[in-house]
Every structure is written in C-alpha cells, then in structure tokens.
Scaffold this active site. Structure first.
Site, mmCIF file in Angstrom:
data_model
loop_
_atom_site.group_PDB
_atom_site.id
_atom_site.type_symbol
_atom_site.label_atom_id
_atom_site.label_comp_id
_atom_site.label_asym_id
_atom_site.label_seq_id
_atom_site.Cartn_x
_atom_site.Cartn_y
_atom_site.Cartn_z
ATOM 1 N N GLY A 48 -1.680 64.280 9.471
ATOM 2 C CA GLY A 48 -2.312 63.224 10.266
ATOM 3 C C GLY A 48 -3.054 62.161 9.479
ATOM 4 O O GLY A 48 -3.143 61.016 9.900
ATOM 5 N N GLU A 103 -9.746 62.786 6.531
ATOM 6 C CA GLU A 103 -9.244 63.510 7.701
ATOM 7 C C GLU A 103 -8.959 62.512 8.815
ATOM 8 O O GLU A 103 -9.606 61.468 8.920
ATOM 9 C CB GLU A 103 -10.293 64.557 8.111
ATOM 10 C CG GLU A 103 -10.032 65.322 9.391
ATOM 11 C CD GLU A 103 -8.773 66.177 9.410
ATOM 12 O OE1 GLU A 103 -7.686 65.655 9.098
ATOM 13 O OE2 GLU A 103 -8.864 67.369 9.776
ATOM 14 N N ASP A 104 -7.988 62.838 9.641
ATOM 15 C CA ASP A 104 -7.619 61.903 10.710
ATOM 16 C C ASP A 104 -8.639 61.896 11.833
ATOM 17 O O ASP A 104 -9.169 60.857 12.205
ATOM 18 C CB ASP A 104 -6.205 62.216 11.253
ATOM 19 C CG ASP A 104 -6.016 63.680 11.636
ATOM 20 O OD1 ASP A 104 -6.977 64.473 11.542
ATOM 21 O OD2 ASP A 104 -4.892 64.034 12.039
ATOM 22 N N ASP A 107 -12.336 66.948 15.938
ATOM 23 C CA ASP A 107 -12.417 67.324 17.351
ATOM 24 C C ASP A 107 -13.480 68.420 17.456
ATOM 25 O O ASP A 107 -14.667 68.130 17.545
ATOM 26 C CB ASP A 107 -11.027 67.753 17.828
ATOM 27 C CG ASP A 107 -10.994 68.095 19.301
ATOM 28 O OD1 ASP A 107 -12.027 67.937 19.971
ATOM 29 O OD2 ASP A 107 -9.942 68.530 19.791
ATOM 30 N N LYS A 135 -14.165 62.640 17.841
ATOM 31 C CA LYS A 135 -14.219 62.713 19.302
ATOM 32 C C LYS A 135 -15.646 62.948 19.744
ATOM 33 O O LYS A 135 -16.491 63.397 18.981
ATOM 34 C CB LYS A 135 -13.315 63.839 19.810
ATOM 35 C CG LYS A 135 -11.869 63.415 19.895
ATOM 36 C CD LYS A 135 -11.061 64.401 20.696
ATOM 37 C CE LYS A 135 -9.583 64.029 20.644
ATOM 38 N NZ LYS A 135 -8.729 65.092 21.171
ATOM 39 N N PHE A 156 -6.482 62.623 24.629
ATOM 40 C CA PHE A 156 -5.477 62.867 23.596
ATOM 41 C C PHE A 156 -5.074 61.552 22.944
ATOM 42 O O PHE A 156 -4.551 60.651 23.575
ATOM 43 C CB PHE A 156 -4.258 63.627 24.116
ATOM 44 C CG PHE A 156 -3.598 64.359 22.987
ATOM 45 C CD1 PHE A 156 -4.029 65.616 22.610
ATOM 46 C CD2 PHE A 156 -2.609 63.741 22.238
ATOM 47 C CE1 PHE A 156 -3.467 66.266 21.503
ATOM 48 C CE2 PHE A 156 -2.047 64.376 21.130
ATOM 49 C CZ PHE A 156 -2.478 65.644 20.776
ATOM 50 N N ASP A 163 -0.324 62.423 15.880
ATOM 51 C CA ASP A 163 0.901 62.693 16.628
ATOM 52 C C ASP A 163 0.648 63.476 17.905
ATOM 53 O O ASP A 163 -0.402 64.085 18.096
ATOM 54 C CB ASP A 163 1.852 63.542 15.777
ATOM 55 C CG ASP A 163 1.396 65.008 15.693
ATOM 56 O OD1 ASP A 163 0.215 65.238 15.349
ATOM 57 O OD2 ASP A 163 2.196 65.902 16.012
ATOM 58 N N ARG A 169 3.294 58.952 15.299
ATOM 59 C CA ARG A 169 2.503 58.764 14.077
ATOM 60 C C ARG A 169 2.641 57.344 13.540
ATOM 61 O O ARG A 169 1.726 56.823 12.906
ATOM 62 C CB ARG A 169 2.971 59.734 12.979
ATOM 63 C CG ARG A 169 2.611 61.186 13.229
ATOM 64 C CD ARG A 169 2.792 61.977 11.936
ATOM 65 N NE ARG A 169 2.915 63.412 12.154
ATOM 66 C CZ ARG A 169 1.890 64.249 12.266
ATOM 67 N NH1 ARG A 169 0.656 63.798 12.186
ATOM 68 N NH2 ARG A 169 2.088 65.533 12.445
#
Ligand code: IMP
Ligand code: MG
Length: 183
Positions: A48, A103-104, A107, A135, A156, A163, A169
């Site tokens: 990600g 990091e993408d 969460d 998030k 989401f 993705d 992506r």
C-alpha cells in the site's frame, strides 16, 4: 474504476502539496543527523505505501536508503487482526541508522505497533513513522506518527496505493469506495 468511488477525499494536487510539506519537514529534521555522518533509511510497508514512499522520498533533499518490507495481517480483507506475518523482510540492515517507516494508512494501529517492536529490536538509532492517512481512531496517541499526511473518515478508502481486493491502487487520488462494492 472511477465510477466505483463515492467521494474524492484528496485530489492529486492536494496530495502532492502535502507530500512536498512532509518532505520539507523530514529534510529539516534529519539534515543535522546526516551532517553528523549518520545514515537514514526510509522503508516502505508493501504494497500500500509503495506510491506514497516513491513520492515522499523524492521530496526529501537528503541522501536516503530505500528498503521494502511486505507484511500481511491475518484476518478478513477489511479488518486487521494485529497478528502480522512478514512476507518479505528488509534487504539491508538498519542497525545504527535512523529509520523512517512509510505506511499507507493507520487504522487500528496494530500493524505499526507490531512493526515498531520488531524493528526496534534490530538496533536502529531512531524510528519514526510517516503515514499518508490516519483514520478517525479512538486513541491516536497510542500509535505515534511523526509525519502525517491527512486525517480521514472511518470508511473504506482506496487509491494512491490503497486497494480493495488488489484493485484501485493506481487511482491518482484518494477516495471513499462505494459500500456496495465491498459489502
Ligand atoms: P491497522 O493494523 O488496523 O492499522 O491496519 C493498517 C493496514 O490495513 C493498512 O496498512 C492497510 O493496508 C489496511 N487498511 C486499513 N484501512 C484501509 C482502507 O480503508 N483501505 C485500504 N486498506 C486499508
Ligand atoms: Mg498497509
């Protein structure tokens, strides 16, 4: 692809401006360490964060090593379990070097907590996190993140590396996936 997106959260232009700022902050913070002869490694949490790190690394005006780690967390596709498996480890050593984890999205933060512990045991000089998104989580202070792109809603999210079932992506922006696609 675009018709599956409910809402665009951050455009390509907003993302590149934010990454320019993050890169400038990293340059400022790490310049004295590089001047002192210390090495900096920026590592990507695959898959990600690949696009994010490619852009972020180019916004940092310092010599950097780039390395890659692939992790998968057990559990369903949409929820992290905190049990992380290393599918591909770093190629190089981080001992005695400064580490920046790219990091993408944060969460629950379980993936990063695990990674931090694992990587800290390898003797780096320091560890910081650069995350594109975080998030709306209950206790953000439990997942330290020095460089953050954007806070985002607890939905989401796809695009710009993120993705759903390996799709989306390559969207150049960050958006909310229509719930009917993943439900
Ligand atoms: P955490 O361990 O709960 O913080 O999960 C983080 C990982 O779950 C991220 O690195 C992503 O790979 C994935 N993830 C969490 N939320 C999303 C999302 O909204 N879209 C895509 N991937 C997500
Ligand atoms: Mg990830």
């Amino acid at each position: 692809m675009h018709t599956d997106i409910q809402e665009i959260l951050f455009t390509q232009e907003q993302i590149s401006e934010r990454i320019r700022q993050m890169g400038a902050a990293i340059t400022r913070d790490y310049a004295p360490r590089v001047a002192a002869g210390e090495d900096v490694v920026m590592m990507c949490v695959l898959r990600g964060a690949a696009i994010f790190m490619a852009d972020l690394a180019r916004a940092v005006e310092l010599p950097l090593e780039m390395d890659y780690m692939a992790v998968s967390s057990y559990g369903s596709a949409a929820k992290s379990s905190g049990v992380v498996r290393i599918a591909k480890d770093l190629s190089g050593s981080i001992q005695g070097k400064h580490l920046i984890i790219a990091e993408d999205i944060i969460d629950s933060g379980l993936t990063l907590s695990y990674l931090r512990k694992n990587l800290a045991s390898r003797g780096p000089l320091s560890i910081e996190v650069a995350a594109m998104l975080r998030k709306d989580v209950a206790r953000p202070e439990e997942v330290p993140c020095r460089y953050l792109g954007f806070d985002c809603p607890n939905e989401f999210i796809v695009g710009y590396g993120l993705d759903f079932a390996e799709r989306y992506r390559n969207l150049p922006y960050i958006g909310v996936l229509k719930p009917e696609i993943y439900q």
